[in-house]
Design a protein around this motif. Structure first.
Motif, PDB file in Angstrom:
ATOM      1  N   GLU A   8       0.798  -1.218   0.000  1.00 37.49           N
ATOM      2  CA  GLU A   8       0.000   0.000   0.000  1.00 37.49           C
ATOM      3  C   GLU A   8       0.837   1.278   0.000  1.00 37.49           C
ATOM      4  O   GLU A   8       0.273   2.371  -0.011  1.00 37.49           O
ATOM      5  CB  GLU A   8      -0.939   0.001   1.210  1.00 37.49           C
ATOM      6  N   ARG A   9       2.154   1.157   0.041  1.00 43.01           N
ATOM      7  CA  ARG A   9       2.973   2.360  -0.057  1.00 43.01           C
ATOM      8  C   ARG A   9       2.878   2.911  -1.473  1.00 43.01           C
ATOM      9  O   ARG A   9       2.761   2.160  -2.446  1.00 43.01           O
ATOM     10  CB  ARG A   9       4.428   2.057   0.285  1.00 43.01           C
ATOM     11  N   ARG A  10       3.000   4.231  -1.591  1.00 39.74           N
ATOM     12  CA  ARG A  10       2.802   4.883  -2.877  1.00 39.74           C
ATOM     13  C   ARG A  10       4.048   4.869  -3.757  1.00 39.74           C
ATOM     14  O   ARG A  10       4.028   5.435  -4.851  1.00 39.74           O
ATOM     15  CB  ARG A  10       2.301   6.317  -2.663  1.00 39.74           C
ATOM     16  N   GLU A 298       5.984  10.540   1.865  1.00 36.16           N
ATOM     17  CA  GLU A 298       4.721   9.803   1.815  1.00 36.16           C
ATOM     18  C   GLU A 298       3.534  10.726   2.082  1.00 36.16           C
ATOM     19  O   GLU A 298       2.470  10.581   1.458  1.00 36.16           O
ATOM     20  CB  GLU A 298       4.768   8.644   2.803  1.00 36.16           C
ATOM     21  N   LYS A 299       3.715  11.686   2.988  1.00 35.74           N
ATOM     22  CA  LYS A 299       2.650  12.655   3.242  1.00 35.74           C
ATOM     23  C   LYS A 299       2.373  13.490   2.001  1.00 35.74           C
ATOM     24  O   LYS A 299       1.212  13.736   1.651  1.00 35.74           O
ATOM     25  CB  LYS A 299       3.052  13.554   4.410  1.00 35.74           C
ATOM     26  N   GLU A 302       0.477  11.484  -0.576  1.00 31.01           N
ATOM     27  CA  GLU A 302      -0.928  11.335  -0.176  1.00 31.01           C
ATOM     28  C   GLU A 302      -1.702  12.625  -0.407  1.00 31.01           C
ATOM     29  O   GLU A 302      -2.831  12.601  -0.913  1.00 31.01           O
ATOM     30  CB  GLU A 302      -0.996  10.932   1.292  1.00 31.01           C
ATOM     31  N   GLU A 303      -1.088  13.751  -0.070  1.00 31.76           N
ATOM     32  CA  GLU A 303      -1.752  15.045  -0.270  1.00 31.76           C
ATOM     33  C   GLU A 303      -2.093  15.273  -1.740  1.00 31.76           C
ATOM     34  O   GLU A 303      -3.140  15.838  -2.066  1.00 31.76           O
ATOM     35  CB  GLU A 303      -0.851  16.176   0.216  1.00 31.76           C
ATOM     36  N   ASN A 305      -2.375  12.818  -3.974  1.00 29.86           N
ATOM     37  CA  ASN A 305      -2.923  11.586  -4.544  1.00 29.86           C
ATOM     38  C   ASN A 305      -2.072  11.110  -5.718  1.00 29.86           C
ATOM     39  O   ASN A 305      -2.554  10.808  -6.813  1.00 29.86           O
ATOM     40  CB  ASN A 305      -4.377  11.770  -4.990  1.00 29.86           C
ATOM     41  N   TRP A 307       1.445   8.673  -7.089  1.00 32.53           N
ATOM     42  CA  TRP A 307       2.161   7.437  -6.789  1.00 32.53           C
ATOM     43  C   TRP A 307       3.164   7.144  -7.902  1.00 32.53           C
ATOM     44  O   TRP A 307       3.088   7.708  -8.999  1.00 32.53           O
ATOM     45  CB  TRP A 307       1.198   6.267  -6.616  1.00 32.53           C
TER      46      TRP A 307
END
Length: 321
Positions: A8-10, A298-299, A302-303, A305, A307
């Motif tokens: 699940e890591r980007r 990673e933050k 996520e911010e 979206n 990958w």
């Protein structure tokens, strides 16, 4: 969401790669086997690459007056408290060019490292112009039952930059070396520096296409750091206007754009570097460890979206210039 690399890591992380490959955590133990560099000893040139100061990233326990076996034992002890989950180790030959010697010497050094039952394999840092068929065949023979990786310093995909930093080889040399090593079934890593003088953000994003075309297993990216005592430090003192440095948020944005275009199966070992403050000249991000940098990346992913490989193969222009 599960990404193509199976978690699940980007991005395709180095830790996840070894969990899949070897079933658990593996820790690198750095070794200094006393090699030199053809770009220093006159084989290719003298003076070395303008950015190079090996002392800045070599642990204190690594000194070539100690045997390889001793350095492995001391390195495992050094890491024991910080990485308690690691029970297998990789002997990482990092300092200078670790294939720049006759094959007989290479055999003695790497066979010694692999005699330790705690050592699951070796990672050999070197230059693209320091391998030949005989050496590659030797490493391929070791790789039949151990993990063996060759990590090539490539630094840039642009020949103009490579000439400017006195690298002593061109990108075509790097391509040939990577392809020859990969053809023998070796794990192959590539190291790249982001921010060398003359390279723009657009150039750094666009070179991802050339990196993707190499049969690499792993990649390391480091932001440019200028170290005391190097020719680059002298040039920076004389002409600081030729250099640029990102603050950390801007660098995270740049690397996100690189990562979005990076081939999904490429394992990202590092995206930034750290060295003791006493070695630095010029702006730095202060005392920030690699685990904190990873959390910030990673933050940011996520911010946004975003990958790894999201735009692989696309020609979309960068979101940030």
């Amino acid at each position: 969401m599960l990404y193509p690399w199976g978690d699940e890591r980007r991005f395709n992380s180095y830790a996840g790669y070894f969990r899949r490959l070897l079933g658990g955590r593996v820790q690198k133990v750095t070794i200094n086997a006393g090699f030199t560099c053809p770009n220093r000893d006159g084989t290719v040139a003298t003076g070395g690459c303008t950015f190079c100061n090996n002392e800045a990233f070599t642990p204190s326990y690594c000194t070539p007056d100690k045997t390889v076996a001793t350095q492995i034992a001391e390195g495992i002890e050094f890491h024991a408290n910080r990485y308690r989950r690691a029970d297998r180790f990789l002997a990482y030959f990092q300092s200078y060019s670790n294939t720049h010697a006759p094959l007989e010497r290479l055999r003695a050094i790497y066979d010694e490292a692999l005699r330790d039952p705690r050592v699951a394999g070796i990672v050999v840092g070197t230059r693209p112009d320091c391998v030949d068929d005989g050496k590659l065949d030797y490493f391929a023979s070791l790789a039949r039952d151990r993990y063996v990786a060759l990590e090539f310093g490539i630094e840039s995909c642009y020949d103009r930059t490579l000439r400017a930093v006195n690298r002593g080889h061109d990108f075509e040399c790097a391509r040939r070396a990577v392809e020859a090593a990969a053809a023998r079934g070796l794990h192959v890593g590539g190291h790249f520096i982001l921010g060398l003088p003359g390279e723009t953000d657009r150039m750094l994003v666009e070179q991802t296409e050339r990196i993707n075309a190499l049969p690499l297993t792993t990649v390391k990216f480091h932001q440019l750091q200028i170290f005391r005592g190097t020719p680059m430090a002298a040039r920076y003192a004389a002409r600081p206007e030729e250099f640029r440095f990102w603050d950390l948020p801007a660098y995270l944005d740049l690397f996100t754009e690189i990562l979005r275009r990076l081939r999904p199966d490429l394992v990202v070992e590092r995206f930034a570097g750290e060295a003791p403050p006493r070695y630095h000249v010029g702006p730095t991000w202060g005392l920030i460890r690699n685990d904190r940098l990873l959390a910030l990346l990673e933050k940011r992913l996520e911010e946004r979206n975003a990958w790894q490989g999201e735009l692989y193969g696309a020609t979309t222009a960068p979101r940030h210039e």
